[in-house]
Structures are given as C-alpha cells and as structure tokens.
Design a protein around this motif. Structure first.
Motif, PDB file in Angstrom:
ATOM      1  N   ALA A 179      -9.211   5.449  -0.303  1.00 61.74           N
ATOM      2  CA  ALA A 179      -9.083   4.008  -0.018  1.00 61.74           C
ATOM      3  C   ALA A 179      -9.100   3.211  -1.322  1.00 61.74           C
ATOM      4  O   ALA A 179      -8.371   2.223  -1.466  1.00 61.74           O
ATOM      5  CB  ALA A 179     -10.207   3.556   0.916  1.00 61.74           C
ATOM      6  N   VAL A 180      -9.898   3.646  -2.289  1.00 60.63           N
ATOM      7  CA  VAL A 180      -9.948   2.956  -3.581  1.00 60.63           C
ATOM      8  C   VAL A 180      -8.573   3.058  -4.252  1.00 60.63           C
ATOM      9  O   VAL A 180      -8.045   2.067  -4.770  1.00 60.63           O
ATOM     10  CB  VAL A 180     -11.064   3.548  -4.484  1.00 60.63           C
ATOM     11  N   THR A 181      -7.972   4.241  -4.209  1.00 60.88           N
ATOM     12  CA  THR A 181      -6.652   4.428  -4.819  1.00 60.88           C
ATOM     13  C   THR A 181      -5.621   3.491  -4.183  1.00 60.88           C
ATOM     14  O   THR A 181      -4.714   3.009  -4.843  1.00 60.88           O
ATOM     15  CB  THR A 181      -6.190   5.901  -4.617  1.00 60.88           C
ATOM     16  N   LEU A 182      -5.776   3.227  -2.885  1.00 57.84           N
ATOM     17  CA  LEU A 182      -4.776   2.432  -2.153  1.00 57.84           C
ATOM     18  C   LEU A 182      -5.178   0.965  -2.002  1.00 57.84           C
ATOM     19  O   LEU A 182      -4.489   0.205  -1.316  1.00 57.84           O
ATOM     20  CB  LEU A 182      -4.578   3.055  -0.761  1.00 57.84           C
ATOM     21  N   GLN A 183      -6.257   0.554  -2.643  1.00 59.11           N
ATOM     22  CA  GLN A 183      -6.829  -0.754  -2.303  1.00 59.11           C
ATOM     23  C   GLN A 183      -5.961  -1.961  -2.668  1.00 59.11           C
ATOM     24  O   GLN A 183      -6.204  -3.060  -2.173  1.00 59.11           O
ATOM     25  CB  GLN A 183      -8.236  -0.908  -2.878  1.00 59.11           C
ATOM     26  N   ASP A 184      -4.936  -1.751  -3.507  1.00 58.86           N
ATOM     27  CA  ASP A 184      -4.062  -2.878  -3.839  1.00 58.86           C
ATOM     28  C   ASP A 184      -2.890  -3.008  -2.876  1.00 58.86           C
ATOM     29  O   ASP A 184      -2.097  -3.932  -2.984  1.00 58.86           O
ATOM     30  CB  ASP A 184      -3.537  -2.738  -5.280  1.00 58.86           C
ATOM     31  N   LYS A 185      -2.780  -2.087  -1.948  1.00 56.35           N
ATOM     32  CA  LYS A 185      -1.646  -2.128  -1.020  1.00 56.35           C
ATOM     33  C   LYS A 185      -2.014  -2.846   0.280  1.00 56.35           C
ATOM     34  O   LYS A 185      -2.933  -2.425   0.989  1.00 56.35           O
ATOM     35  CB  LYS A 185      -1.192  -0.699  -0.657  1.00 56.35           C
ATOM     36  N   ALA A 186      -1.300  -3.916   0.571  1.00 54.99           N
ATOM     37  CA  ALA A 186      -1.615  -4.692   1.786  1.00 54.99           C
ATOM     38  C   ALA A 186      -1.288  -3.903   3.049  1.00 54.99           C
ATOM     39  O   ALA A 186      -1.993  -3.983   4.048  1.00 54.99           O
ATOM     40  CB  ALA A 186      -0.839  -5.997   1.768  1.00 54.99           C
ATOM     41  N   GLU A 187      -0.196  -3.142   3.006  1.00 53.31           N
ATOM     42  CA  GLU A 187       0.184  -2.356   4.190  1.00 53.31           C
ATOM     43  C   GLU A 187       0.245  -0.892   3.841  1.00 53.31           C
ATOM     44  O   GLU A 187       0.844  -0.518   2.832  1.00 53.31           O
ATOM     45  CB  GLU A 187       1.560  -2.803   4.688  1.00 53.31           C
ATOM     46  N   LEU A 188      -0.342  -0.086   4.655  1.00 49.86           N
ATOM     47  CA  LEU A 188      -0.371   1.355   4.394  1.00 49.86           C
ATOM     48  C   LEU A 188       0.562   2.087   5.352  1.00 49.86           C
ATOM     49  O   LEU A 188       0.691   1.702   6.520  1.00 49.86           O
ATOM     50  CB  LEU A 188      -1.792   1.895   4.585  1.00 49.86           C
ATOM     51  N   SER A 189       1.177   3.146   4.866  1.00 48.57           N
ATOM     52  CA  SER A 189       1.981   3.993   5.758  1.00 48.57           C
ATOM     53  C   SER A 189       1.014   4.852   6.570  1.00 48.57           C
ATOM     54  O   SER A 189      -0.175   4.954   6.253  1.00 48.57           O
ATOM     55  CB  SER A 189       2.909   4.886   4.938  1.00 48.57           C
ATOM     56  N   ARG A 190       1.566   5.519   7.582  1.00 51.25           N
ATOM     57  CA  ARG A 190       0.717   6.385   8.398  1.00 51.25           C
ATOM     58  C   ARG A 190       0.136   7.518   7.540  1.00 51.25           C
ATOM     59  O   ARG A 190      -1.025   7.893   7.688  1.00 51.25           O
ATOM     60  CB  ARG A 190       1.522   6.962   9.564  1.00 51.25           C
ATOM     61  N   ASP A 191       0.944   8.028   6.630  1.00 47.31           N
ATOM     62  CA  ASP A 191       0.463   9.108   5.748  1.00 47.31           C
ATOM     63  C   ASP A 191      -0.690   8.619   4.874  1.00 47.31           C
ATOM     64  O   ASP A 191      -1.662   9.331   4.656  1.00 47.31           O
ATOM     65  CB  ASP A 191       1.597   9.590   4.838  1.00 47.31           C
ATOM     66  N   GLU A 192      -0.536   7.400   4.362  1.00 48.97           N
ATOM     67  CA  GLU A 192      -1.604   6.856   3.509  1.00 48.97           C
ATOM     68  C   GLU A 192      -2.893   6.647   4.317  1.00 48.97           C
ATOM     69  O   GLU A 192      -3.988   6.988   3.855  1.00 48.97           O
ATOM     70  CB  GLU A 192      -1.140   5.538   2.879  1.00 48.97           C
ATOM     71  N   MET A 193      -2.722   6.118   5.516  1.00 49.28           N
ATOM     72  CA  MET A 193      -3.925   5.954   6.361  1.00 49.28           C
ATOM     73  C   MET A 193      -4.526   7.322   6.663  1.00 49.28           C
ATOM     74  O   MET A 193      -5.742   7.484   6.683  1.00 49.28           O
ATOM     75  CB  MET A 193      -3.572   5.239   7.669  1.00 49.28           C
ATOM     76  N   GLY A 194      -3.648   8.291   6.874  1.00 46.92           N
ATOM     77  CA  GLY A 194      -4.107   9.658   7.158  1.00 46.92           C
ATOM     78  C   GLY A 194      -4.980  10.199   6.044  1.00 46.92           C
ATOM     79  O   GLY A 194      -5.966  10.903   6.307  1.00 46.92           O
ATOM     80  N   LYS A 195      -4.637   9.840   4.807  1.00 43.99           N
ATOM     81  CA  LYS A 195      -5.449  10.313   3.674  1.00 43.99           C
ATOM     82  C   LYS A 195      -6.849   9.706   3.726  1.00 43.99           C
ATOM     83  O   LYS A 195      -7.841  10.384   3.489  1.00 43.99           O
ATOM     84  CB  LYS A 195      -4.777   9.914   2.358  1.00 43.99           C
ATOM     85  N   ILE A 196      -6.914   8.428   4.038  1.00 45.58           N
ATOM     86  CA  ILE A 196      -8.238   7.775   4.127  1.00 45.58           C
ATOM     87  C   ILE A 196      -9.012   8.351   5.318  1.00 45.58           C
ATOM     88  O   ILE A 196     -10.189   8.722   5.194  1.00 45.58           O
ATOM     89  CB  ILE A 196      -8.092   6.237   4.254  1.00 45.58           C
TER      90      ILE A 196
END
Ligand code: BGC
Length: 375
Positions: A206-223
């Motif tokens: 989540a820290v790695t992705l924290q600048d992204k307003a919208e996450l893909s399903r894959d990105e959410m899957g990582k969190i």
C-alpha cells in the motif's frame, strides 16, 4: 366378492392419486406460469453458518417466507466450494426453477451455476457476485463501494492532527466484495494519505501504491495479499498481532483501523486494546452484527455499516417470484463480472455509531432493545 375388492382397490388407487396430486399442487402455488411439479421452486445457497451475518440472512429469509406459498430450501456451504456445488446439485434434483446463491468463492462458484444454467434454472447472485462466467442472470446486492467509502470517511472524520498511523485490513480475495469495499475505502483514504493525515502502518504494498488515486484489481490484490483477514476472526487476530509486533512505537499511540466487517473488527479491536502503547483507536466494521452493536454501545468498536438484510431478502425473493411468474425482474444497473455485465438491483447502506444505534436498529425493529445492555 372378487368384484367388490376390484372396485374397492380401484377406488383406493384413484383416491390415492388424487391425494398425491393435491399434495403436489398445494406446495406450489406460484402462479400459473411458474408452477412446477417438483418439491422446491426456489433454492437458496448461503456460504457459511460460522458467521452471524449469514445466519441472519437465513433467519430473514425464513421470516419473509413464513406466510408464503412458495416452496424454498436453504442450504449452507460451510466455506467449501465443493459443498456448494453439491448443494446446487441437490437443489437441481429437487426441481428448482430459481437459484439464489451467495458464493463462498466467487470464481469457483462458476461451475455450480453453470450446472444450474444447463437445467434452465435462473441464477441470482446474492450479496456476492459470481465472477468469470455468463451463467449468472441477476445480482441483488448492497452498494459495496459505498460500504468502503463510509468506513473510510468515518476514519477521516475522526482523525485528529496529522501522521495518524493507519492500519488496513481487508476481506477474502476470493470474494469480489472484498475488492469493492477496498476500492471504496481507498478512494477516500488515498487523498488523506497524500496530504499527510494518515501514514500507512502495516502494508509495504500500500505504501508503494499510495500516490495512486485509483488502483487496478491486480494492485489491490497485492495489498489484499498482505492485509487480508480471509473473513476469519482468528486470522485477523494473527495479522493484527504480527503488525503490532513489527511496527515501531511511532506507529502506535492514537491510530485508525480499517476493519472490513464486524467479525474481524471485534478481533482486531481486542488485539489493539491489549497493546499498552496503543492509547486509543477508531475502528470500522460492517454488518451490524449483534455482538458488534454491543461493542459500539460499550465504546469498543467505533462504527458499523448497517446493511438491512430484510431489504436484500425482499429484493431477491421479489426477483425470484417475477421469474416464476414469467415477468422480467426490475433492475437498477449492472456489474461486470469479468465475463459479462450482470443486471443488478442495489440497496443503500447506513452508517451506525453510538449516537444513532437506537434509532436505526431498535426503532426500525431490526433488533429488540432487550438484546442489548446499556442502550
Ligand atoms: C459480505 C459481508 C460479510 C463478508 C464476510 C461479504 O461478502 O458482503 O457482509 O461480512 O462477506 O462473510
């Protein structure tokens, strides 16, 4: 004498047949076009009896069907896709015309509903979407994105100052809803992480992705891979303990916790309470489970998202009856399940906290005041 016996037995056979026919019909008063000759017209499959949420749905179905002529049967899958498939097969063999199903695992349930579809049964996904198949006709659901948004908004509204440590928890990745809840929550939390209100405490993804307003399903899957509870209170405790052991003291004090539902919220809250360096916390929930309502009254859980199951049951059965009567059910939108757009009927949710618990849950006759102490 022989002749008398003959006519007597003929009389008996005719009477018996007439009786059987009447018995068949009496359970099947579902309108001309919907009447089936079988035992059961609507089959209902729920994921597990181990969570109060689904036992509540069973009860609400029973209440709604108490005075009805429709013949239904409710089966539980006990957290197993194999059992779920077996349940669907049992109901198919009983001649159901409509299947209402909340899948244990949204993708794995594809095989079960495809088997139903082959028999011409109409499939209604209930609360949880069945993914990656076109064998699902309708979806009745709460607004799950709004659930996540409401949880997150509560944390934002109760955050004091800046750099508030934020602990993220999520549902099972096999449940499409877990993504919808997280998506809704992220849309509200992300700007508040970006502006320094919150600091993520327990997920490097989540820290790695924290600048992204919208996450893909894959990105959410990582969190989710890091913070899932699998909808299991014990797993939630283990995760919370591990996180509290791993973080430094500046990630403690007064903290915010995104807990995906009531069962996991109570476990996580109990774990955080027992940490001496946590001074206080705001924690979310979902489902308005009785135990969590008591926690809210007692100040041990901050809020829950109330999903009035009576409405969901009414919508699902309303749809089933429309189908049995040969009418097209009314829908309000659609959900893409990875394979097709599934026509859906969606219901709003209500935030419940100490201030409105009585109004929303007791005055609305969802629960009785006598079921709680200290109201
Ligand atoms: C439901 C929630 C429930 C969770 C765990 C979700 O799909 O929408 O109400 O708490 O599953 O069973």
């Amino acid at each position: 004498m022989k002749k008398v016996w003959k006519s007597l037995s003929l009389f008996l056979v005719v009477t018996l047949l007439a009786g059987m026919l009447a018995a068949c019909n009496s359970g099947e008063q579902v309108g001309d076009s919907g009447a089936s000759d079988s035992g059961v017209s609507v089959g209902i499959v729920l994921p597990t009896k181990d969570e109060p949420r689904w036992v509540q749905d069973e009860q609400r179905f029973k209440d709604a069907l108490a005075d009805s002529d429709y013949t239904t049967e409710i089966l539980f899958s006990q957290g197993s896709s194999a059992k779920e498939k077996e349940n669907v097969e049992t109901l198919i063999s009983k001649g159901i015309k409509v299947l209402i199903i909340a899948p244990h695992d949204g993708a794995a349930a594809g095989a079960a509903v495809e088997a139903a579809k082959q028999e011409g049964i109409t499939v209604i996904a209930y609360d949880r979407l069945i993914t990656e198949t076109d064998a699902v006709d309708y979806y009745v659901t709460f607004d799950s994105i709004a659930v996540g948004m409401a949880q997150a908004q509560y944390l934002v509204d109760n955050a004091q100052g800046t750099n508030v440590p934020l602990y993220l928890y999520a549902g099972a990745a096999s449940d499409n809803n877990a993504f919808l809840f997280f998506e809704g929550a992220w849309s509200v939390l992300q700007p508040k992480i970006a502006d320094g209100t919150f600091v993520i405490a327990n997920s490097s993804e989540a820290v790695t992705l924290q600048d992204k307003a919208e996450l893909s399903r894959d990105e959410m899957g990582k969190i989710l891979g890091q913070v899932t509870t699998n909808w299991d209170p014990s797993e939630a405790i283990n995760k919370a303990q591990t996180h509290l052991t791993a973080v430094s003291e500046d990630m403690k004090g007064s903290v915010a916790i995104l807990a995906p539902n009531d069962g996991t919220a109570r476990s996580i809250a109990d774990t955080f309470v027992s940490d001496n360096v946590i001074t206080d916390f705001t924690i979310t929930g979902q489902d308005a489970e009785k135990a969590s309502i008591q926690y809210i009254i007692d100040g041990k859980q901050s809020m829950t998202v109330f999903k009035d199951v009576r409405t969901l049951v009414k919508d699902a059965m309303g749809m089933a009856i429309d189908i049995l009567d040969g009418n097209t059910p009314e829908t309000t939108g659609s959900y893409n399940n990875g394979k097709t757009d599934v026509k859906a009927k969606q219901t709003d949710v209500i935030v419940v906290e100490q201030e409105n618990v009585k109004m929303e849950l007791i005055d609305s006759e969802y629960y009785e005041a006598s079921e709680f102490t200290g109201l």
